[in-house]
Design an enzyme around this catalytic site. Structure first.
Site, PDB file in Angstrom:
ATOM      1  N   GLY A   1     -20.935   6.654   1.391  1.00 18.64           N
ATOM      2  CA  GLY A   1     -19.908   6.856   0.365  1.00 18.64           C
ATOM      3  C   GLY A   1     -20.485   6.727  -1.031  1.00 18.64           C
ATOM      4  O   GLY A   1     -21.250   5.796  -1.317  1.00 18.64           O
TER       5      GLY A   1
ATOM      6  N   LYS B   1       0.850  -1.200   0.000  1.00 16.99           N
ATOM      7  CA  LYS B   1       0.000   0.000   0.000  1.00 16.99           C
ATOM      8  C   LYS B   1       0.877   1.239   0.000  1.00 16.99           C
ATOM      9  O   LYS B   1       1.959   1.243   0.582  1.00 16.99           O
ATOM     10  CB  LYS B   1      -0.877   0.032   1.269  1.00 16.99           C
ATOM     11  CG  LYS B   1      -2.088   0.926   1.149  1.00 16.99           C
ATOM     12  CD  LYS B   1      -3.184   0.199   0.434  1.00 16.99           C
ATOM     13  CE  LYS B   1      -4.456   0.968   0.327  1.00 16.99           C
ATOM     14  NZ  LYS B   1      -5.506   0.123  -0.274  1.00 16.99           N
TER      15      LYS B   1
ATOM     16  N   GLY C   1     -18.821   3.348  -4.258  1.00 17.99           N
ATOM     17  CA  GLY C   1     -20.233   3.574  -3.941  1.00 17.99           C
ATOM     18  C   GLY C   1     -21.134   3.743  -5.159  1.00 17.99           C
ATOM     19  O   GLY C   1     -22.264   3.241  -5.170  1.00 17.99           O
TER      20      GLY C   1
ATOM     21  N   GLY D   1     -18.331   7.233  -3.955  1.00 15.56           N
ATOM     22  CA  GLY D   1     -17.116   7.442  -4.739  1.00 15.56           C
ATOM     23  C   GLY D   1     -16.935   6.354  -5.772  1.00 15.56           C
ATOM     24  O   GLY D   1     -17.911   5.832  -6.329  1.00 15.56           O
ATOM     25  N   ASN D   2     -15.666   5.990  -6.033  1.00 10.11           N
ATOM     26  CA  ASN D   2     -15.359   4.961  -7.036  1.00 10.11           C
ATOM     27  C   ASN D   2     -16.089   3.658  -6.743  1.00 10.11           C
ATOM     28  O   ASN D   2     -16.495   2.942  -7.654  1.00 10.11           O
ATOM     29  CB  ASN D   2     -13.849   4.661  -7.033  1.00 10.11           C
ATOM     30  CG  ASN D   2     -13.042   5.852  -7.491  1.00 10.11           C
ATOM     31  OD1 ASN D   2     -13.460   6.595  -8.365  1.00 10.11           O
ATOM     32  ND2 ASN D   2     -11.880   6.053  -6.872  1.00 10.11           N
TER      33      ASN D   2
HETATM   34  P1  NAD Z   1     -13.431   7.667  -3.136  1.00  5.49           P
HETATM   35  O1  NAD Z   1     -12.442   8.671  -2.653  1.00  5.49           O
HETATM   36  O2  NAD Z   1     -13.697   7.549  -4.606  1.00  5.49           O
HETATM   37  O3  NAD Z   1     -14.868   7.910  -2.434  1.00  5.49           O
HETATM   38  C1  NAD Z   1     -15.027   7.939  -1.064  1.00  5.49           C
HETATM   39  C2  NAD Z   1     -16.461   8.358  -0.768  1.00  5.49           C
HETATM   40  O4  NAD Z   1     -16.670   8.301   0.634  1.00  5.49           O
HETATM   41  C3  NAD Z   1     -16.794   9.767  -1.183  1.00  5.49           C
HETATM   42  O5  NAD Z   1     -18.168   9.833  -1.543  1.00  5.49           O
HETATM   43  C4  NAD Z   1     -16.567  10.566   0.107  1.00  5.49           C
HETATM   44  O6  NAD Z   1     -17.286  11.793   0.139  1.00  5.49           O
HETATM   45  C5  NAD Z   1     -17.073   9.574   1.124  1.00  5.49           C
HETATM   46  N1  NAD Z   1     -16.493   9.743   2.463  1.00  5.49           N
HETATM   47  C6  NAD Z   1     -15.185   9.740   2.804  1.00  5.49           C
HETATM   48  N2  NAD Z   1     -15.050   9.905   4.128  1.00  5.49           N
HETATM   49  C7  NAD Z   1     -16.296   9.984   4.636  1.00  5.49           C
HETATM   50  C8  NAD Z   1     -16.822  10.162   5.931  1.00  5.49           C
HETATM   51  N3  NAD Z   1     -16.016  10.272   6.984  1.00  5.49           N
HETATM   52  N4  NAD Z   1     -18.166  10.215   6.077  1.00  5.49           N
HETATM   53  C9  NAD Z   1     -18.994  10.091   5.007  1.00  5.49           C
HETATM   54  N5  NAD Z   1     -18.547   9.923   3.762  1.00  5.49           N
HETATM   55  C10 NAD Z   1     -17.228   9.887   3.571  1.00  5.49           C
HETATM   56  O7  NAD Z   1     -12.958   6.272  -2.515  1.00  5.49           O
HETATM   57  P2  NAD Z   1     -13.326   4.822  -3.038  1.00  5.49           P
HETATM   58  O8  NAD Z   1     -12.315   4.417  -4.047  1.00  5.49           O
HETATM   59  O9  NAD Z   1     -14.780   4.769  -3.378  1.00  5.49           O
HETATM   60  O10 NAD Z   1     -13.025   3.956  -1.734  1.00  5.49           O
HETATM   61  C11 NAD Z   1     -13.953   3.867  -0.665  1.00  5.49           C
HETATM   62  C12 NAD Z   1     -13.493   2.791   0.308  1.00  5.49           C
HETATM   63  O11 NAD Z   1     -13.390   1.545  -0.376  1.00  5.49           O
HETATM   64  C13 NAD Z   1     -12.114   3.019   0.935  1.00  5.49           C
HETATM   65  O12 NAD Z   1     -12.122   2.467   2.225  1.00  5.49           O
HETATM   66  C14 NAD Z   1     -11.190   2.215   0.044  1.00  5.49           C
HETATM   67  O13 NAD Z   1      -9.997   1.857   0.705  1.00  5.49           O
HETATM   68  C15 NAD Z   1     -12.071   1.001  -0.232  1.00  5.49           C
HETATM   69  N6  NAD Z   1     -11.727   0.267  -1.441  1.00  5.49           N
HETATM   70  C16 NAD Z   1     -11.701   0.849  -2.669  1.00  5.49           C
HETATM   71  C17 NAD Z   1     -11.429   0.084  -3.793  1.00  5.49           C
HETATM   72  C18 NAD Z   1     -11.475   0.686  -5.180  1.00  5.49           C
HETATM   73  O14 NAD Z   1     -11.425  -0.096  -6.158  1.00  5.49           O
HETATM   74  N7  NAD Z   1     -11.593   1.976  -5.327  1.00  5.49           N
HETATM   75  C19 NAD Z   1     -11.130  -1.273  -3.651  1.00  5.49           C
HETATM   76  C20 NAD Z   1     -11.172  -1.848  -2.386  1.00  5.49           C
HETATM   77  C21 NAD Z   1     -11.476  -1.069  -1.287  1.00  5.49           C
END
Ligand code: NAD
Length: 440
Positions: free
Chosen positions: A243, A122, A248, A245-246
């Site tokens: 969430g 990481k 959600g 994001g990517n």
């Molecule tokens: P991202 O940055 O694209 O989106 C994160 C989302 O969560 C956003 O909508 C943000 O506003 C919201 N958020 C962040 N902190 C918050 C809080 N304290 N309260 C409410 N909302 C909050 O990130 P992502 O890529 O969607 O990743 C989200 C989670 O999934 C992380 O824990 C990441 O480690 C995990 N993850 C992501 C992937 C991937 O392929 N992107 C793979 C495995 C795990």
């Protein structure tokens, strides 16, 4: 003191403090200790499984919009017994070496839990957007400005670690705060399509379906959990998601395609609730314009606290870690938790949920879609044979399902939680290879 000196002073002292701290007893450390003890391993073997192989702490001076800004970060290379170190690049204001190590350890467990031939790594880079707005005299939220900051940070980082990527020692991917655009910078540096996954569409070695793989895999396993654990048809079942994001966004879309009612979603800037189910396509349009779900006209406002207390079939934390704790777990009214985010439930939170008979599908299964697709992206980059989006998403769902079933069976037969079972399976897989390779 100038702004630059102040930032340097803060980052410098923070780094020194962090370097002098002892490895905390984190969630994966505790779970692996339990798993190791159950397997009858010696304490020094358990320590080997838990400890990172390498920790590299770095400081990158970046010239951004005419100013030199220093970011510091950490590359945690946890375990490569089963394959190259694999794990995302996270940009966040609160990065620490122990959090990055924990996330790398989680990647080791995730790859092993889903039988993917990668180890765990990481990158965490401490990027504080609020401090950046202040430093550059800008007003939040300016998405173009934030993109310049994140792209520049990753560009400078990829220059520093080019050899590590080119030799496939560590194969990075997107995580919080990064996406395909940032991965393109790594490809620019190495010109090797297998040196990074999560590359943008059309880039040499990109993979159809990679972008939505985590969300789609998570939606699939949430529906399996409804049938298997709740004895409930996904059609008409209710879900709340933290969430957008990517992970959600495709998660919500996929759930709705299965007939699930997504009734509440929150993000960092707001939230929205509709008891009849949110119009996700409308919400995506709203999000494209406002970069938040807050203010969406298709429902009423919803706070994070309210979201966690909603009476739903499944609650899916898909944002930050440690949001379900010993304290907050008492307020949860969902029947099951599916961990889309990494480590959203603390060990204390898990104990409370266990007592309350609320099952947890762990992150190492629920959000493994991204790394399963990464495995396909890596192998197709090496072979130049590209699978279709349908093939990628089918492999993601199949691999998660197979390993979810194994964990559920083990949990039932040994009277343990699904989380403990999945960590047990993963720990044994890593241990067995370490033994074969005489790493233990
Ligand atoms: P991202 O940055 O694209 O989106 C994160 C989302 O969560 C956003 O909508 C943000 O506003 C919201 N958020 C962040 N902190 C918050 C809080 N304290 N309260 C409410 N909302 C909050 O990130 P992502 O890529 O969607 O990743 C989200 C989670 O999934 C992380 O824990 C990441 O480690 C995990 N993850 C992501 C992937 C991937 O392929 N992107 C793979 C495995 C795990």
């Amino acid at each position: 003191m100038t702004d630059r000196e102040q930032l340097d002073a803060e980052f410098g002292s923070e780094m020194e403090i962090v370097l002098q701290t002892k490895q905390p007893l984190t969630r994966s450390v505790q779970l692996m200790q339990r798993a190791g003890a159950k397997m009858g391993l010696k304490q020094d073997e358990i320590n080997e499984l838990i400890s990172p192989q390498q920790l590299i702490v770095f400081r990158i001076p970046c010239k951004i919009l005419g100013k030199v800004v220093n970011f510091w970060g950490c590359l945690a290379l946890h375990n490569s017994a089963r394959g190259p170190f694999k794990g995302g690049i996270r940009l966040a204001p609160d990065i620490t070496i122990w959090e990055t190590t924990e996330l790398a350890r989680l990647m080791t467990l995730k790859c092993a839990a889903c039988d993917v031939e990668f180890g765990g790594g990481k990158t965490g880079i401490r990027v504080d957007m609020a401090a950046m707005y202040k430093l550059f005299g800008r007003q939040p939220r300016d998405l173009e400005f934030e993109k310049i900051i994140s792209l520049d940070a990753v560009e400078y980082y990829s220059q520093s670690f080019r050899d590590v990527f080119s030799s496939h020692i560590y194969v990075p991917a997107p995580d919080m705060g990064t996406g395909p655009d940032e991965m393109a910078f790594i490809y620019n540096e190495t010109l090797d399509p297998a040196s990074v996954t999560g590359k943008p569409e059309g880039t040499h070695g990109w993979l159809p379906g990679r972008r939505e793989s985590t969300g789609v895999g998570c939606a699939y396993i949430a529906c399996r959990a409804m049938c298997e654990l709740l004895d409930r048809d996904p059609e008409g079942a209710t879900v709340a998601i933290q969430g957008f994001g990517n992970v959600g966004r495709p998660l919500a879309q996929s759930l709705v395609e299965e007939g699930v009612k997504v009734v509440g979603i929150t993000d960092l800037y707001g939230g929205v609730y509709n008891a009849d189910g949110l119009d996700i396509e409308g919400l995506l349009e709203h999000y494209a314009e406002h970069a938040t779900v807050g203010g969406f006209a298709g429902g009423r406002p919803l706070s994070n606290e309210e979201l966690f207390a909603l009476q739903v079939d499944v609650l899916i934390p898909a944002a930050a870690g440690d949001v379900i704790t010993e304290q907050t777990a008492h307020d949860i009214n969902a029947r099951c938790i599916v961990e889309a985010a990494n480590m959203p439930t603390t060990v204390g939170g898990m104990e409370v949920l266990k007592e309350r008979q609320i099952q947890v599908v762990p992150d190492i299964l629920a959000n493994a879609g991204g790394v399963i697709a990464s495995m396909l992206e890596y192998s197709s980059s090496l072979s130049a044979i590209k699978p279709s989006k349908e093939e990628v998403l089918a492999t993601v769902c199949k691999k998660i399902e197979e390993n979810f079933e194994l964990a559920v069976q083990m949990a039932r037969s040994e009277q343990i939680s699904i989380v403990e079972a999945a960590v047990g399976i993963a720990t044994k897989r890593v241990y067995d290879v370490m033994k074969h390779r005489r790493m233990l």
